[in-house]
Design a protein around this motif. Structure first.
Motif, PDB file in Angstrom:
ATOM      1  N   PRO A 121       0.860  -1.215   0.068  1.00  0.00           N
ATOM      2  CA  PRO A 121      -0.114   0.158   0.060  1.00  0.00           C
ATOM      3  C   PRO A 121       0.927   1.251   0.002  1.00  0.00           C
ATOM      4  CG  PRO A 121       0.150  -0.736   2.116  1.00  0.00           C
ATOM      5  CD  PRO A 121       1.011  -1.556   1.280  1.00  0.00           C
ATOM      6  N   PHE A 122       2.255   1.024  -0.185  1.00  0.00           N
ATOM      7  CA  PHE A 122       2.958   2.385  -0.197  1.00  0.00           C
ATOM      8  C   PHE A 122       3.009   3.083  -1.389  1.00  0.00           C
ATOM      9  CE2 PHE A 122       4.052   0.714   3.843  1.00  0.00           C
ATOM     10  CZ  PHE A 122       5.011   1.349   4.297  1.00  0.00           C
ATOM     11  N   LYS A 123       3.390   4.378  -1.330  1.00  0.00           N
ATOM     12  CA  LYS A 123       3.309   5.187  -2.499  1.00  0.00           C
ATOM     13  C   LYS A 123       4.877   6.033  -2.473  1.00  0.00           C
ATOM     14  CE  LYS A 123      -1.643   6.325  -2.659  1.00  0.00           C
ATOM     15  NZ  LYS A 123      -2.505   7.298  -2.566  1.00  0.00           N
ATOM     16  N   LEU A 124       5.438   6.146  -3.583  1.00  0.00           N
ATOM     17  CA  LEU A 124       6.640   7.184  -3.716  1.00  0.00           C
ATOM     18  C   LEU A 124       6.267   8.513  -4.061  1.00  0.00           C
ATOM     19  CD1 LEU A 124       9.837   6.865  -3.825  1.00  0.00           C
ATOM     20  CD2 LEU A 124       9.701   6.461  -6.206  1.00  0.00           C
ATOM     21  N   VAL A 125       6.775   9.253  -3.311  1.00  0.00           N
ATOM     22  CA  VAL A 125       6.539  11.017  -3.264  1.00  0.00           C
ATOM     23  C   VAL A 125       7.854  11.461  -3.738  1.00  0.00           C
ATOM     24  CG1 VAL A 125       5.553  12.991  -2.267  1.00  0.00           C
ATOM     25  CG2 VAL A 125       4.724  10.660  -1.635  1.00  0.00           C
ATOM     26  N   SER A 126       7.536  12.324  -5.018  1.00  0.00           N
ATOM     27  CA  SER A 126       8.811  13.178  -5.195  1.00  0.00           C
ATOM     28  C   SER A 126       8.579  14.553  -4.852  1.00  0.00           C
ATOM     29  CB  SER A 126       8.895  12.915  -6.711  1.00  0.00           C
ATOM     30  OG  SER A 126       9.929  13.719  -7.352  1.00  0.00           O
ATOM     31  N   ARG A 127       9.548  15.516  -4.967  1.00  0.00           N
ATOM     32  CA  ARG A 127       9.402  16.857  -4.890  1.00  0.00           C
ATOM     33  C   ARG A 127       9.262  17.523  -6.125  1.00  0.00           C
ATOM     34  NH1 ARG A 127      10.736  18.638   0.134  1.00  0.00           N
ATOM     35  NH2 ARG A 127      12.220  17.476   1.208  1.00  0.00           N
ATOM     36  N   GLN A 128       9.521  16.759  -7.304  1.00  0.00           N
ATOM     37  CA  GLN A 128       9.287  17.254  -8.604  1.00  0.00           C
ATOM     38  C   GLN A 128       8.035  16.607  -9.527  1.00  0.00           C
ATOM     39  OE1 GLN A 128      10.964  19.629  -9.504  1.00  0.00           O
ATOM     40  NE2 GLN A 128      12.425  19.763  -7.666  1.00  0.00           N
ATOM     41  N   GLU A 129       7.275  17.082  -9.883  1.00  0.00           N
ATOM     42  CA  GLU A 129       6.180  16.705 -10.836  1.00  0.00           C
ATOM     43  C   GLU A 129       6.506  16.361 -12.224  1.00  0.00           C
ATOM     44  OE1 GLU A 129       1.457  17.907 -11.614  1.00  0.00           O
ATOM     45  OE2 GLU A 129       3.132  19.549 -11.260  1.00  0.00           O
ATOM     46  N   GLY A 130       5.979  15.550 -12.982  1.00  0.00           N
ATOM     47  CA  GLY A 130       6.303  15.052 -14.203  1.00  0.00           C
ATOM     48  C   GLY A 130       6.483  13.527 -14.574  1.00  0.00           C
ATOM     49  N   LEU A 131       6.939  13.356 -15.756  1.00  0.00           N
ATOM     50  CA  LEU A 131       7.177  11.782 -15.996  1.00  0.00           C
ATOM     51  C   LEU A 131       8.382  11.211 -14.959  1.00  0.00           C
ATOM     52  CD1 LEU A 131       7.038  12.071 -19.852  1.00  0.00           C
ATOM     53  CD2 LEU A 131       5.203  11.260 -18.487  1.00  0.00           C
ATOM     54  N   PHE A 132       7.969   9.766 -14.667  1.00  0.00           N
ATOM     55  CA  PHE A 132       8.678   9.097 -13.726  1.00  0.00           C
ATOM     56  C   PHE A 132       9.419   7.855 -14.436  1.00  0.00           C
ATOM     57  CE2 PHE A 132       9.104   5.942 -10.594  1.00  0.00           C
ATOM     58  CZ  PHE A 132      10.304   6.537  -9.764  1.00  0.00           C
ATOM     59  N   ASN A 133      10.700   7.608 -14.098  1.00  0.00           N
ATOM     60  CA  ASN A 133      11.447   6.540 -14.421  1.00  0.00           C
ATOM     61  C   ASN A 133      12.123   6.129 -13.203  1.00  0.00           C
ATOM     62  OD1 ASN A 133      13.818   4.737 -15.175  1.00  0.00           O
ATOM     63  ND2 ASN A 133      12.347   4.933 -17.150  1.00  0.00           N
ATOM     64  N   TRP A 134      12.080   4.931 -12.794  1.00  0.00           N
ATOM     65  CA  TRP A 134      12.948   4.438 -11.438  1.00  0.00           C
ATOM     66  C   TRP A 134      14.297   4.621 -11.683  1.00  0.00           C
ATOM     67  CZ3 TRP A 134      10.556   2.854  -7.259  1.00  0.00           C
ATOM     68  CH2 TRP A 134       9.116   2.429  -7.505  1.00  0.00           C
ATOM     69  N   LYS A 135      14.879   4.957 -12.889  1.00  0.00           N
ATOM     70  CA  LYS A 135      16.247   5.356 -12.915  1.00  0.00           C
ATOM     71  C   LYS A 135      16.490   6.650 -12.555  1.00  0.00           C
ATOM     72  CE  LYS A 135      18.704   2.027 -15.126  1.00  0.00           C
ATOM     73  NZ  LYS A 135      20.103   1.672 -14.853  1.00  0.00           N
ATOM     74  N   ASP A 136      15.393   7.333 -12.229  1.00  0.00           N
ATOM     75  CA  ASP A 136      15.500   8.772 -11.697  1.00  0.00           C
ATOM     76  C   ASP A 136      16.011   9.020  -9.988  1.00  0.00           C
ATOM     77  OD1 ASP A 136      14.485   9.637 -14.090  1.00  0.00           O
ATOM     78  OD2 ASP A 136      12.285   9.972 -13.377  1.00  0.00           O
ATOM     79  N   LEU A 137      15.914   7.627  -9.614  1.00  0.00           N
ATOM     80  CA  LEU A 137      16.307   7.626  -8.108  1.00  0.00           C
ATOM     81  C   LEU A 137      17.617   7.526  -7.812  1.00  0.00           C
ATOM     82  CD1 LEU A 137      13.095   7.272  -7.943  1.00  0.00           C
ATOM     83  CD2 LEU A 137      13.632   5.554  -6.097  1.00  0.00           C
ATOM     84  N   GLU A 138      18.411   7.234  -9.171  1.00  0.00           N
ATOM     85  CA  GLU A 138      19.804   6.957  -8.967  1.00  0.00           C
ATOM     86  C   GLU A 138      20.592   8.415  -8.574  1.00  0.00           C
ATOM     87  OE1 GLU A 138      20.657   3.406 -12.086  1.00  0.00           O
ATOM     88  OE2 GLU A 138      21.327   5.453 -12.645  1.00  0.00           O
ATOM     89  N   GLY A 139      21.550   8.193  -7.608  1.00  0.00           N
ATOM     90  CA  GLY A 139      22.289   9.557  -7.027  1.00  0.00           C
ATOM     91  C   GLY A 139      21.235  10.442  -6.143  1.00  0.00           C
ATOM     92  N   LYS A 140      20.135   9.981  -5.754  1.00  0.00           N
ATOM     93  CA  LYS A 140      19.344  10.768  -4.834  1.00  0.00           C
ATOM     94  C   LYS A 140      19.222  10.242  -3.648  1.00  0.00           C
ATOM     95  CE  LYS A 140      17.820  13.603  -8.317  1.00  0.00           C
ATOM     96  NZ  LYS A 140      17.428  12.710  -9.401  1.00  0.00           N
ATOM     97  N   THR A 141      18.396  11.059  -2.726  1.00  0.00           N
ATOM     98  CA  THR A 141      18.159  10.545  -1.334  1.00  0.00           C
ATOM     99  C   THR A 141      16.946  10.247  -1.262  1.00  0.00           C
ATOM    100  OG1 THR A 141      20.099  11.963  -0.276  1.00  0.00           O
ATOM    101  CG2 THR A 141      18.118  11.337   1.076  1.00  0.00           C
ATOM    102  N   ILE A 142      16.685   8.969  -0.333  1.00  0.00           N
ATOM    103  CA  ILE A 142      15.177   8.521  -0.495  1.00  0.00           C
ATOM    104  C   ILE A 142      14.859   8.051   1.076  1.00  0.00           C
ATOM    105  CG2 ILE A 142      13.415   6.782  -1.174  1.00  0.00           C
ATOM    106  CD1 ILE A 142      15.454   6.253  -3.601  1.00  0.00           C
ATOM    107  N   LEU A 143      13.829   8.778   1.675  1.00  0.00           N
ATOM    108  CA  LEU A 143      13.459   8.587   3.022  1.00  0.00           C
ATOM    109  C   LEU A 143      12.555   7.227   3.007  1.00  0.00           C
ATOM    110  CD1 LEU A 143      12.723  12.268   4.089  1.00  0.00           C
ATOM    111  CD2 LEU A 143      14.860  11.215   3.712  1.00  0.00           C
ATOM    112  N   VAL A 144      12.725   6.232   3.915  1.00  0.00           N
ATOM    113  CA  VAL A 144      11.922   5.132   4.149  1.00  0.00           C
ATOM    114  C   VAL A 144      11.638   4.853   5.428  1.00  0.00           C
ATOM    115  CG1 VAL A 144      11.523   2.800   3.393  1.00  0.00           C
ATOM    116  CG2 VAL A 144      12.988   4.198   1.957  1.00  0.00           C
ATOM    117  N   PRO A 145      10.443   5.170   6.062  1.00  0.00           N
ATOM    118  CA  PRO A 145      10.095   4.937   7.544  1.00  0.00           C
ATOM    119  C   PRO A 145      10.456   3.686   7.945  1.00  0.00           C
ATOM    120  CG  PRO A 145       8.677   6.558   6.354  1.00  0.00           C
ATOM    121  CD  PRO A 145       9.425   5.908   5.175  1.00  0.00           C
ATOM    122  N   ALA A 146      10.665   3.415   9.125  1.00  0.00           N
ATOM    123  CA  ALA A 146      10.891   1.837   9.721  1.00  0.00           C
ATOM    124  C   ALA A 146      10.007   1.643  10.571  1.00  0.00           C
ATOM    125  CB  ALA A 146      12.282   1.943   9.998  1.00  0.00           C
ATOM    126  N   ASP A 147       9.043   2.330  11.115  1.00  0.00           N
ATOM    127  CA  ASP A 147       8.051   1.935  12.075  1.00  0.00           C
ATOM    128  C   ASP A 147       7.233   0.887  11.674  1.00  0.00           C
ATOM    129  OD1 ASP A 147       7.418   4.248  10.661  1.00  0.00           O
ATOM    130  OD2 ASP A 147       5.542   4.802  11.808  1.00  0.00           O
TER     131      ASP A 147
END
Length: 239
Positions: free
Chosen positions: A74-100
């Motif tokens: 049920p999770f979603k990936l939220v970006s600061r940028q709007e537009g077309l998305f490709n999973w490769k866009d995450l390379e070199g970026k910082t991703i927050l993944v809650p652990a609770d």
């Protein structure tokens, strides 16, 4: 909202029709569910199938998973940028993944990234903090390029116009036994068939859910998720 079939079963009296009185508790920390079912204080726990698999595979304790309530992440990936998305866009970026919620979110995200040939070594993961902490930092614009979080938190971020949903794992991630009910072997073998009757109640709740629209559950939404955006919740249920 992935536990909605249980809430429907409770509200519509399906468990009572099966001779069951269902009481639910959410312990903090969540790992206390194991102590609760091991001691016999509770009959079953609901959570990721990885808990049951890990304990059973390493001969720590054998648990019986007897019903599945969620077949999608049920999770979603939220970006600061709007537009077309490709999973490769995450390379070199910082991703927050809650652990609770345990390890499930990070494990599933890593699997999805590798499936899409993403260089995970190039990504900075921050995954050792609670959901509300990372949501607050992301929403404030000070931490992370993306946040991978449960639907209700992702919807909250977009409602505040602080981010854009670029991937919904319910569709992007495929089928997975995300949330299951499991018990000790002793309860599984109980002659009263507690697990079987409970599973039937869940199925009745699921059948009711699939034959109705999200707008029919506004009362449950208000009760279980106070303060959430009703329209957004309705749309999530319909999807």
């Amino acid at each position: 909202r992935n536990y909605l079939p249980q809430y429907i079963a409770e509200k519509n009296g399906y468990f009572e029709d099966l001779g069951l009185k269902v009481e639910t508790a959410v312990p903090n920390p969540w790992t206390k569910v194991l102590d609760d079912i091991n001691s016999g204080d509770y009959h079953a726990a609901c959570g990721g199938i990885w808990v049951r698999n890990m304990y059973t595979a390493h001969n720590v304790r054998d648990y019986s998973s007897f019903a599945k309530i969620s077949s999608r992440c049920p999770f979603k990936l939220v970006s600061r940028q709007e537009g077309l998305f490709n999973w490769k866009d995450l390379e070199g970026k910082t991703i927050l993944v809650p652990a609770d919620g345990g390890a499930s979110a990070f494990i599933f995200l890593m699997g999805t990234l590798k499936k899409n040939n993403v260089d995970t070594d190039s990504i900075r993961f921050i995954h050792d903090f609670l959901d509300h902490m990372l949501v607050e930092c992301f929403s404030n614009g000070t931490l992370g390029d993306y946040i991978f979080t449960q639907a209700i938190s992702a919807d909250k971020i977009t409602d505040m116009n602080r981010g854009f949903i670029v991937a919904e794992m319910a569709t992007e991630g495929g089928e997975v036994p995300w949330s299951v009910y499991y018990s000790t072997i002793e309860v599984a073998h109980d002659e009263r068939n507690l697990n079987g009757r409970f599973a039937l109640g869940i199925q009745k709740g699921l059948d009711y859910l699939l034959s109705h629209e999200g707008k029919d559950f506004t009362e449950i939404i208000s009760e279980k998720w106070p303060g959430s955006n009703i329209q957004t919740s309705v749309e999530t249920i319909d999807r």
